[in-house]
Design a protein around this motif. Structure first.
Motif, PDB file in Angstrom:
ATOM      1  N   GLY A  45       0.816  -1.202   0.000  1.00 20.32           N
ATOM      2  CA  GLY A  45       0.000   0.000   0.000  1.00 20.32           C
ATOM      3  C   GLY A  45       0.851   1.253   0.000  1.00 20.32           C
ATOM      4  O   GLY A  45       2.077   1.214  -0.041  1.00 20.32           O
ATOM      5  N   GLY A  46       0.185   2.393   0.067  1.00 21.93           N
ATOM      6  CA  GLY A  46       0.858   3.682   0.033  1.00 21.93           C
ATOM      7  C   GLY A  46       0.706   4.349  -1.322  1.00 21.93           C
ATOM      8  O   GLY A  46       0.199   3.752  -2.283  1.00 21.93           O
ATOM      9  N   ARG A  47       1.118   5.609  -1.401  1.00 21.40           N
ATOM     10  CA  ARG A  47       0.992   6.350  -2.659  1.00 21.40           C
ATOM     11  C   ARG A  47       1.850   5.730  -3.750  1.00 21.40           C
ATOM     12  O   ARG A  47       1.487   5.747  -4.926  1.00 21.40           O
ATOM     13  N   GLY A  48       3.027   5.229  -3.379  1.00 22.19           N
ATOM     14  CA  GLY A  48       3.889   4.600  -4.375  1.00 22.19           C
ATOM     15  C   GLY A  48       4.703   5.574  -5.195  1.00 22.19           C
ATOM     16  O   GLY A  48       5.065   5.273  -6.328  1.00 22.19           O
ATOM     17  N   VAL A  49       5.017   6.753  -4.634  1.00 24.51           N
ATOM     18  CA  VAL A  49       5.805   7.735  -5.364  1.00 24.51           C
ATOM     19  C   VAL A  49       7.203   7.889  -4.768  1.00 24.51           C
ATOM     20  O   VAL A  49       7.895   8.866  -5.040  1.00 24.51           O
ATOM     21  N   HIS A  50       7.622   6.947  -3.957  1.00 25.42           N
ATOM     22  CA  HIS A  50       8.963   7.006  -3.389  1.00 25.42           C
ATOM     23  C   HIS A  50       9.768   5.798  -3.846  1.00 25.42           C
ATOM     24  O   HIS A  50       9.216   4.772  -4.238  1.00 25.42           O
ATOM     25  N   SER A  51      11.089   5.933  -3.792  1.00 28.67           N
ATOM     26  CA  SER A  51      11.973   4.831  -4.143  1.00 28.67           C
ATOM     27  C   SER A  51      12.202   3.946  -2.920  1.00 28.67           C
ATOM     28  O   SER A  51      12.352   4.459  -1.806  1.00 28.67           O
ATOM     29  N   PRO A  52      12.255   2.635  -3.079  1.00 31.02           N
ATOM     30  CA  PRO A  52      12.604   1.776  -1.944  1.00 31.02           C
ATOM     31  C   PRO A  52      13.992   2.139  -1.418  1.00 31.02           C
ATOM     32  O   PRO A  52      14.862   2.587  -2.175  1.00 31.02           O
ATOM     33  N   LEU A  53      14.192   1.977  -0.131  1.00 28.96           N
ATOM     34  CA  LEU A  53      15.485   2.235   0.496  1.00 28.96           C
ATOM     35  C   LEU A  53      16.178   0.898   0.751  1.00 28.96           C
ATOM     36  O   LEU A  53      15.701   0.086   1.543  1.00 28.96           O
ATOM     37  N   PHE A  54      17.302   0.671   0.055  1.00 28.19           N
ATOM     38  CA  PHE A  54      18.102  -0.529   0.281  1.00 28.19           C
ATOM     39  C   PHE A  54      19.255  -0.186   1.206  1.00 28.19           C
ATOM     40  O   PHE A  54      19.914   0.837   1.033  1.00 28.19           O
ATOM     41  N   MET A  55      19.503  -1.039   2.194  1.00 31.72           N
ATOM     42  CA  MET A  55      20.637  -0.816   3.072  1.00 31.72           C
ATOM     43  C   MET A  55      21.157  -2.144   3.607  1.00 31.72           C
ATOM     44  O   MET A  55      20.423  -3.124   3.711  1.00 31.72           O
ATOM     45  N   ASP A  56      22.456  -2.153   3.894  1.00 29.96           N
ATOM     46  CA  ASP A  56      23.099  -3.315   4.491  1.00 29.96           C
ATOM     47  C   ASP A  56      23.311  -2.988   5.965  1.00 29.96           C
ATOM     48  O   ASP A  56      24.304  -2.368   6.347  1.00 29.96           O
ATOM     49  N   HIS A  57      22.374  -3.395   6.794  1.00 28.93           N
ATOM     50  CA  HIS A  57      22.397  -3.049   8.214  1.00 28.93           C
ATOM     51  C   HIS A  57      23.312  -4.013   8.962  1.00 28.93           C
ATOM     52  O   HIS A  57      23.314  -5.223   8.685  1.00 28.93           O
ATOM     53  N   PRO A  58      24.114  -3.519   9.920  1.00 28.79           N
ATOM     54  CA  PRO A  58      25.055  -4.397  10.620  1.00 28.79           C
ATOM     55  C   PRO A  58      24.387  -5.532  11.384  1.00 28.79           C
ATOM     56  O   PRO A  58      25.002  -6.583  11.586  1.00 28.79           O
ATOM     57  N   GLU A  59      23.146  -5.346  11.803  1.00 30.67           N
ATOM     58  CA  GLU A  59      22.445  -6.394  12.539  1.00 30.67           C
ATOM     59  C   GLU A  59      21.385  -7.090  11.688  1.00 30.67           C
ATOM     60  O   GLU A  59      21.288  -8.313  11.665  1.00 30.67           O
ATOM     61  N   ALA A  60      20.592  -6.314  10.978  1.00 32.31           N
ATOM     62  CA  ALA A  60      19.473  -6.864  10.206  1.00 32.31           C
ATOM     63  C   ALA A  60      19.897  -7.412   8.856  1.00 32.31           C
ATOM     64  O   ALA A  60      19.153  -8.150   8.218  1.00 32.31           O
ATOM     65  N   GLY A  61      21.109  -7.045   8.385  1.00 30.82           N
ATOM     66  CA  GLY A  61      21.577  -7.506   7.082  1.00 30.82           C
ATOM     67  C   GLY A  61      21.047  -6.659   5.958  1.00 30.82           C
ATOM     68  O   GLY A  61      20.657  -5.503   6.147  1.00 30.82           O
ATOM     69  N   GLU A  62      21.025  -7.208   4.752  1.00 36.70           N
ATOM     70  CA  GLU A  62      20.567  -6.475   3.565  1.00 36.70           C
ATOM     71  C   GLU A  62      19.046  -6.434   3.551  1.00 36.70           C
ATOM     72  O   GLU A  62      18.384  -7.469   3.416  1.00 36.70           O
TER      73      GLU A  62
END
Length: 434
Positions: A215-232
């Motif tokens: 859901g959501g408006r869908g006008v933003h880009s996904p945020l990718f990150m490699d978190h030190p605990e949660a991973g990619e």
């Protein structure tokens, strides 16, 4: 849509407060610089006199200046649009040294990109020398040199959500990439929030790996990150009502909606019915920041990337421009035309300056000592971090891109061209021989 007008004072009192700044790279490979979405370079502005003659200027190239130029190797990539014989969009590559046109892609899509005035730009992968771009309902991989299509995947009910109301097209949401995948967010509508999806595609083949109807408006880009605990991980909005915005995280190599890592138990709400995430999320590696908007009011939000735990959710003027994270704090260009600086730690507003009558998708490029901002009818400005005008030149428009290595600025021209502004040669030492 209305905006509150302000007189341009371009001044505020600076109060220094150090916040953690994300790592940066020299290249500007994504619409907001890199995977962290932080459009800031750890260097002082090199091009300080915007009135000097550009290093080069292209002719009329049908360029869409709002789509930020993207740097890759020795090339600068831009989005071109045309309405004759029909609405269409394609990508062009120019030589960064002299502005020579090097390559053009074929027509990538027709209709929706142009009619909705999207500002999405390609994402460049230096490891494979390729571009990723989405328009209409199709995601593309293009060869970085020739701009030939490596693969294209059209999203539909056969490869993503097949339930009624699912959405498959894109508006103003550039792709993100990481972990061998390309991540895109589909568009619902200006008023709806039920049908948008986040979709992960294999970067090498274009096959859909997973999807989730968030859901959501869908006008933003996904945020990718490699978190030190949660991973990619991949973070996106998670919204089921028109006035309450939440967020969700998915494992980059996971199963999408079958296995979200977390969804926020809290929501950022204004009660307007138009409230949503209209700009991108930004991260410092530990926390995620954003500003929501209902085109007047919004919320300044910070939460933990690892589990979505809320740090603060505070009233602020709305914005569709992602925040900028800097050692001095969190800078936000708001829709009301103000530049405001907030404490990264607790969201306290520390200073404010009027820089325009209003701001709408005016993506900036921040430096250590100021930022480049193009305003319709004014041109390209270099403003100090206090909002003071340092230099101005007319005729330029759109989003500026800065080369982090040499400090050059790439900016669109009114009329559809592209220009490169270079710093003057600096002579640090003269020796006179007799």
């Amino acid at each position: 849509m209305s905006h509150t007008a302000f007189h341009c004072t371009r001044h505020f009192c600076a109060v220094a407060l150090i916040a953690a700044a994300p790592a940066t790279t020299t290249a500007w490979t994504d619409i907001h610089r890199g995977p962290d979405h932080n459009a800031r370079i750890d260097a002082p502005a090199a091009v300080t006199d915007l009135t000097a003659a550009p290093a080069w200027v292209t002719g009329e190239e049908n360029l869409r200046p709002g789509c930020r130029p993207i740097l890759g190797h020795d090339r600068v990539y831009t989005v071109a649009i045309a309405e004759d014989p029909e609405d269409r969009v394609w990508i062009k590559a120019f030589d960064r040294q002299d502005g020579t046109l090097l390559a053009e892609s074929g027509d990538l899509d027709v209709g929706s990109f142009v009619s909705f005035d999207s500002l999405s730009a390609p994402a460049y992968d230096p490891l494979t020398d390729s571009l990723f771009f989405n328009s209409g309902s199709t995601v593309y991989s293009l060869d970085g040199i020739t701009l030939a299509t490596n693969w294209s995947t059209t999203l539909d009910a056969a490869n993503t959500d097949s339930a009624a109301g699912a959405m498959y097209s894109f508006i103003n949401a550039s792709p993100a990439h990481g972990a061998g995948r390309v991540f895109v967010k589909t568009y619902d509508s200006a008023f709806g929030v039920d049908g948008s999806q986040v979709v992960a595609l294999d970067a090498g083949t274009g096959e859909v790996d997973w999807y989730a109807r968030t859901g959501g408006r869908g006008v933003h880009s996904p945020l990718f990150m490699d978190h030190p605990e949660a991973g990619e991980i991949v973070l996106v909005e998670y919204q089921s009502t028109p006035d309450q915005v939440g967020f969700a995280a998915f494992a980059a190599d996971g199963n999408g909606e079958e296995d979200p890592l977390w969804t926020t138990a809290w929501t950022a709400a204004t009660g307007s019915g138009f409230h949503g995430l209209w700009g991108d999320l930004v991260t410092d590696g530990e926390f995620v920041y954003t500003v929501t908007s209902d085109f007047v009011d919004g919320r300044l939000v910070r939460f933990r990337a690892e589990d979505g735990a809320l740090e603060y959710d505070l009233a602020a003027p709305g914005s569709d421009i992602p925040p900028i994270l800097a050692p001095e704090g969190v800078f936000v260009l708001h829709g009301d035309g103000t530049l405001r600086r907030y404490s990264a730690a607790d969201g306290t507003e520390e200073s404010a300056a009027n820089v325009a009558s209003f701001l709408f998708r005016n993506y900036p490029a921040f430096m250590e000592d100021g930022f480049y901002l193009a305003l319709p009818g004014e041109g390209l400005l270099l403003l100090g971090l206090d909002g003071a005008e340092l230099s101005l030149t007319p005729g330029f428009t759109g989003a500026a891109t800065v080369d982090g290595e040499e400090g050059s600025v790439y900016i669109g021209l009114e009329g559809g061209g592209l220009a490169k502004l270079e710093a003057p040669t600096r002579v640090y030492h003269w020796e006179v021989w007799e």
